[in-house]
Design an enzyme around this catalytic site. Structure first.
Site, PDB file in Angstrom:
ATOM      1  N   ASP A  96       0.815  -1.224   0.000  1.00  0.00           N
ATOM      2  CA  ASP A  96       0.000   0.000   0.000  1.00  0.00           C
ATOM      3  C   ASP A  96       0.842   1.265   0.000  1.00  0.00           C
ATOM      4  O   ASP A  96       0.323   2.354  -0.237  1.00  0.00           O
ATOM      5  CB  ASP A  96      -0.859   0.020   1.274  1.00  0.00           C
ATOM      6  CG  ASP A  96      -2.221  -0.581   1.066  1.00  0.00           C
ATOM      7  OD1 ASP A  96      -2.750  -0.470  -0.043  1.00  0.00           O
ATOM      8  OD2 ASP A  96      -2.750  -1.168   2.029  1.00  0.00           O
TER       9      ASP A  96
HETATM   10  C1  BGC Z   1       0.238   1.349   6.195  1.00  0.00           C
HETATM   11  C2  BGC Z   1      -0.084   0.108   5.435  1.00  0.00           C
HETATM   12  C3  BGC Z   1      -1.562  -0.023   5.308  1.00  0.00           C
HETATM   13  C4  BGC Z   1      -2.181   1.245   4.749  1.00  0.00           C
HETATM   14  C5  BGC Z   1      -3.681   1.136   4.782  1.00  0.00           C
HETATM   15  C6  BGC Z   1      -0.399   2.529   5.531  1.00  0.00           C
HETATM   16  O1  BGC Z   1      -0.128   3.675   6.270  1.00  0.00           O
HETATM   17  O2  BGC Z   1       1.629   1.492   6.270  1.00  0.00           O
HETATM   18  O3  BGC Z   1       0.474  -1.026   6.072  1.00  0.00           O
HETATM   19  O4  BGC Z   1      -1.883  -1.064   4.466  1.00  0.00           O
HETATM   20  O5  BGC Z   1      -1.778   2.377   5.462  1.00  0.00           O
HETATM   21  O6  BGC Z   1      -4.347   2.281   4.454  1.00  0.00           O
HETATM   22  C1  NOJ Z   2      -1.688  -3.864   5.408  1.00  0.00           C
HETATM   23  C2  NOJ Z   2      -2.858  -3.873   4.508  1.00  0.00           C
HETATM   24  O1  NOJ Z   2      -4.002  -4.295   5.213  1.00  0.00           O
HETATM   25  C3  NOJ Z   2      -2.622  -4.770   3.329  1.00  0.00           C
HETATM   26  O2  NOJ Z   2      -3.706  -4.691   2.450  1.00  0.00           O
HETATM   27  C4  NOJ Z   2      -1.334  -4.402   2.638  1.00  0.00           C
HETATM   28  O3  NOJ Z   2      -1.114  -5.331   1.606  1.00  0.00           O
HETATM   29  C5  NOJ Z   2      -0.174  -4.376   3.589  1.00  0.00           C
HETATM   30  N1  NOJ Z   2      -0.471  -3.537   4.700  1.00  0.00           N
HETATM   31  C6  NOJ Z   2       1.115  -3.905   2.924  1.00  0.00           C
HETATM   32  O4  NOJ Z   2       1.100  -2.573   2.644  1.00  0.00           O
END
Ligand code: BGC
Ligand code: NOJ
Length: 817
Positions: free
Chosen positions: A490
């Protein structure tokens, strides 16, 4: 250092001090009513949706961290000169206890504590078939003399919408309403019931009470917190009836216990819905019929014990779907109990409510829920089927999808929208896993809406085709899939270019750029594209399968050429077509995701690239606590990369150990037959194997965390974001299907373990398509390879146990060699 121990025969983790490094929580509830409960009785409760139908209030960003809960206060008045107040869970008063033990079990928690020879046992759980939380509180006098005790209960109501509840004070401080019956034994929380709600909550105890409070200020005192309630200090509730401000529910029970005597009380925290036309029993008086029915179901201990037994049986039955018996106690513990339990919690919660997810932010994630499904489909195939339909219903006609949807409405969340280009392919992953598990091809013929609009519905198979085609038709200059807002990572926001604080990296900038590409999605396309082709074949559509395989070939080719960096796979191309995750980069030269995923998809295996990629992972990303997501960590903010470079080095996506993709590398190692290395990776992040360093790891030693701080971080090895992570599903897939090697194919279970030297023989019981498989594996000195497979006394060729209609039991002997 440990703060407890596993009690495998009871299926419990036993916490022996309330002072764990972080709150160690458990989840109660299996269907629609849920609670989070910490080892100090903190937590909160909701019905269906942690944001929209929150029953009890939690305080975020608080000091101490774990604050608000459902508390019991014991006031020991035996010695009138030295009255002592304490809580069975230690918080919130924090009186030092003589004894404390919290047992987190499957869907229930117990607290056994004592102070000055008064012992309490609190058992809390959500029964299988009711929308309530039941707490059984037993108080025993172990003194040699009579004991005079006052028991107080305490819950603070949330005014339903948890988001609004903590912001909209100008309204909310005037809306709170309650009703009190039986002199306080039952308290009804009915805020907003007079207008647009047809639900209320109750808090009830099965005994006459000596007082009650429903106004927080009256019970606590306007200047106190739950750590020092005025009413408890005074030894007396005030019988307050709340109107506005902050409604609570508290009951007071005075007890005189003879030496050795015990008394038990049952408290119910429940959610009640009435039909729109049957809301009232008199003007302004709520219809209490369903509440009274609920209360009467748990009026005595026998009823509560029966409900607990039913819950325990449910779990026993569920976990019997995959059971291993090996010489590795820790593997058995994780596989048989905790890993599967965590998978079920991700089914219920997706990423919504934990001690790291507030329950008011993200609802159900499209990619998250599809991946979670891989870990629970063997447990609850019917509910997995419905989940697939729900998820697919939020897809758009072009194959793209809402990134998230709200569990209550099941509608896509337009605040975040779409544009995460890995999302469509995860739908294929989930559906294929479901069909391989159940053989139920009928799901592909289900008519499923796009964006919840039935007028544009098509079959699920058509949805999968849209998923496949979305990737096939959204490719960049190198023939690799376009990344969009981000892929699995993400934080890799290659089209975002955010310069101002507060802009969401996930939604700022265009959702699509015509240049930035993802090698990770290429890996997914090869793997799940093939699974799509197989589904087309099963439906008899050979031409479609062939077409799909032609498309896959092109992406495969792009992955091993433009996607190859010499020693490992490139991660992506940015919006300027510069490489991301390449030796050409100053920082972030190698990323874990394409190494794990491309290899597990089989990319580069025959070309010898796979071996190289995994070697590079071992050399550059490995640590004693797991494999880091990238190296070297970004030390500067890179506008063209987005959030990944916003985290301090070593945390989260910037070189943290992202536990979710460690199993990808472990699976990739099994693809190459490296049992030793696959298992080594498995162990590094496995809760049971790192229980001994709970003081370093900090999060619960019975579940996975999303992230462990990487080598660059100040607190290397420290876990964060426990419970709600795709790590649960992927590690279960890794250990159960790849390392232990019992993999569901369309034609039956295949047996192909890849285990470390000295792992030893093992037995697995697996329920599959209505039959029980008793599988015994003899290691026979090798890490991978099956020399012979005997099924019900007959030797079969190959690795697959042929599925025979009507056969209910399979005895399988697999000899490796
Ligand atoms: C986090 C990710 C997460 C995303 C969801 C980010 O700030 O680092 O792990 O999946 O937010 O919106
Ligand atoms: C957490 C999110 O829930 C997931 O969708 C994502 O793939 C990982 N973070 C990595 O960014």
């Amino acid at each position: 250092m440990k703060y407890g121990f596993f009690d495998d025969s009871a299926l419990e983790y036993v916490i022996t001090t309330p002072k764990t490094p972080l709150p160690w929580i458990n989840y109660l509830g299996n269907k629609e009513f849920f609670s989070l409960i910490s080892n100090t009785c903190g937590g909160y409760t909701f019905y269906k949706d942690a944001k929209l139908l929150r029953l009890t209030r939690y305080r975020y960003n608080n000091v101490p961290y774990d604050n608000n809960g459902k508390y019991f206060y014991i006031k020991d008045n035996t010695d009138s000169n030295n009255q002592v107040v304490w809580n069975p869970g230690w918080q919130p008063v924090k009186t030092v206890l003589d004894k404390y033990e919290c047992r987190h079990g499957l869907g229930y928690s117990t607290f056994t504590s004592s102070k000055n020879d008064v012992e309490t046992k609190v058992l809390t759980f959500v029964p299988m078939n009711d929308n309530c939380e039941v707490s059984k509180v037993t108080i025993t006098n172990n003194k040699g003399t009579d004991a005079l005790i006052t028991l107080f209960s305490y819950v603070e109501w949330c005014l339903w919408n948890a988001d609004d509840d903590m912001k909209n004070f100008q309204r909310n401080l005037s809306t709170g309403e309650v009703e009190v019956t039986d002199n306080g034994s039952t308290i009804y929380h009915k805020t907003e019931y007079r207008e647009r709600r047809n639900h209320y909550a109750i808090y009830s105890v099965n005994a006459p009470v000596d007082g009650f409070d429903t106004s927080r200020d009256a019970f606590l005192g306007a200047y106190n917190g739950p750590d020092s309630p005025d009413a408890v200090a005074a030894g007396k509730c005030t019988n307050s009836v709340a109107s506005g401000w902050s409604p609570i529910a508290s009951q007071q029970i005075n007890l005189s216990l003879k030496p050795g005597e015990s008394k038990t009380f049952i408290f119910i925290l429940g959610y009640i819905e009435n039909p729109e036309d049957d809301k009232w029993e008199a003007p302004g008086v709520v219809n209490k019929k369903p509440a009274l029915e609920m209360i009467s179901s748990y009026k005595d201990e026998a009823a509560v014990d029966a409900a607990l037994a039913e819950l325990k049986n449910y779990w026993k039955e569920l976990l019997s779907n995959y059971h291993i018996s090996s010489t590795n106690e820790k593997v058995d513990r994780m596989v048989n109990i905790w890993n599967q339990y965590q998978c079920m919690v991700t089914f219920n919660m997706s990423r919504s409510a934990s001690y790291y997810e507030s329950g008011i932010g993200r609802g159900m994630g499209f990619r998250d829920s599809c991946q979670d499904l891989l870990g629970f489909v063997h447990l609850i195939p019917d509910r997995a089927r419905q989940r697939i339909i729900d998820i697919a219903s939020t897809q758009f006609q072009d194959g793209s999808a809402y990134h998230q949807y709200q569990p209550l409405t099941k509608k896509g969340n337009s605040d975040i929208g779409s544009g995460f280009n890995d999302d469509p392919l995860w739908l294929i992953a989930g559906t294929s896993a479901y069909i391989r598990e159940t053989g139920d091809l009928s799901i592909l013929k289900e008519i499923v809406p796009f964006d919840n609009d039935m007028s544009v519905a098509k079959t699920l198979m058509e949805h999968l085709k849209c998923s496949f085609n979305f990737t096939a038709t959204h490719k960049g200059p190198h023939g690799l899939p376009l990344i969009g807002r981000a892929d699995w990572n993400d934080c890799l926001n290659l089209n975002c270019f955010s310069e101002h604080p507060g802009e969401s990296f996930q939604t700022f900038g265009p959702s699509e750029g015509p240049v930035a590409e993802s090698v990770f999605i290429a890996g997914m396309f090869v793997k799940y594209g093939e699974e799509y082709a197989q589904l087309a074949e099963l439906l008899g559509d050979k031409a479609e399968a062939e077409r799909a395989r032609e498309e896959i070939k092109k992406v495969y080719e792009a992955a091993i050429t433009a996607g190859w960096d010499g020693e490992w796979f490139v991660r992506a191309y940015d919006a300027y077509s510069n490489k991301v995750g390449s030796k050409e980069c100053e920082e972030g030269q190698i990323y874990i995701e394409p190494q794990g995923f491309c290899v597990l998809a089989g990319i580069g295996v025959k070309e010898g690239l796979a071996e190289k990629a995994l070697k590079s992972v071992e050399e550059r990303l490995d640590t004693k606590y797991g494999v880091m997501i990238l190296q070297p960590a970004y030390t500067k903010y890179h506008l063209e990369l987005g959030e990944v470079s916003s985290y301090p080095p070593g945390y989260k996506e910037n070189a943290g150990i992202f536990c979710h993709n460690n199993p990808w590398v472990s699976i990739a190692e099994t693809v190459l037959g490296h049992g030793d290395r696959a298992f080594e990776i498995y162990k590094k992040t496995c809760p049971a194997y790192i229980e001994e360093i709970s003081d370093v790891h900090c999060t619960e030693p019975y579940v996975y965390s999303q992230m462990v701080a990487g080598r660059d971080a100040k607190f290397f090895g420290q876990g964060k974001n426990s419970w709600l992570t795709g790590t649960a599903a992927w590690t279960f897939v890794n250990i159960s299907q790849y390392i232990l090697g019992v993999y569901p194919t369309h034609n039956g279970l295949s047996i192909d373990p890849c285990i470390p030297e000295g792992f030893g023989d093992f037995q697995i019981t697996r329920k599959y398509r209505g039959a029980v498989y008793n599988i015994s594996v003899k290691q026979n000195g090798v890490q991978k390879g099956i020399k012979s497979l005997t099924v019900n006394g007959k030797e079969v060729s190959g690795n697959i146990i042929p599925y025979e209609e009507g056969v209910k039991e399979y005895t399988v002997e697999a000899i490796m060699g």
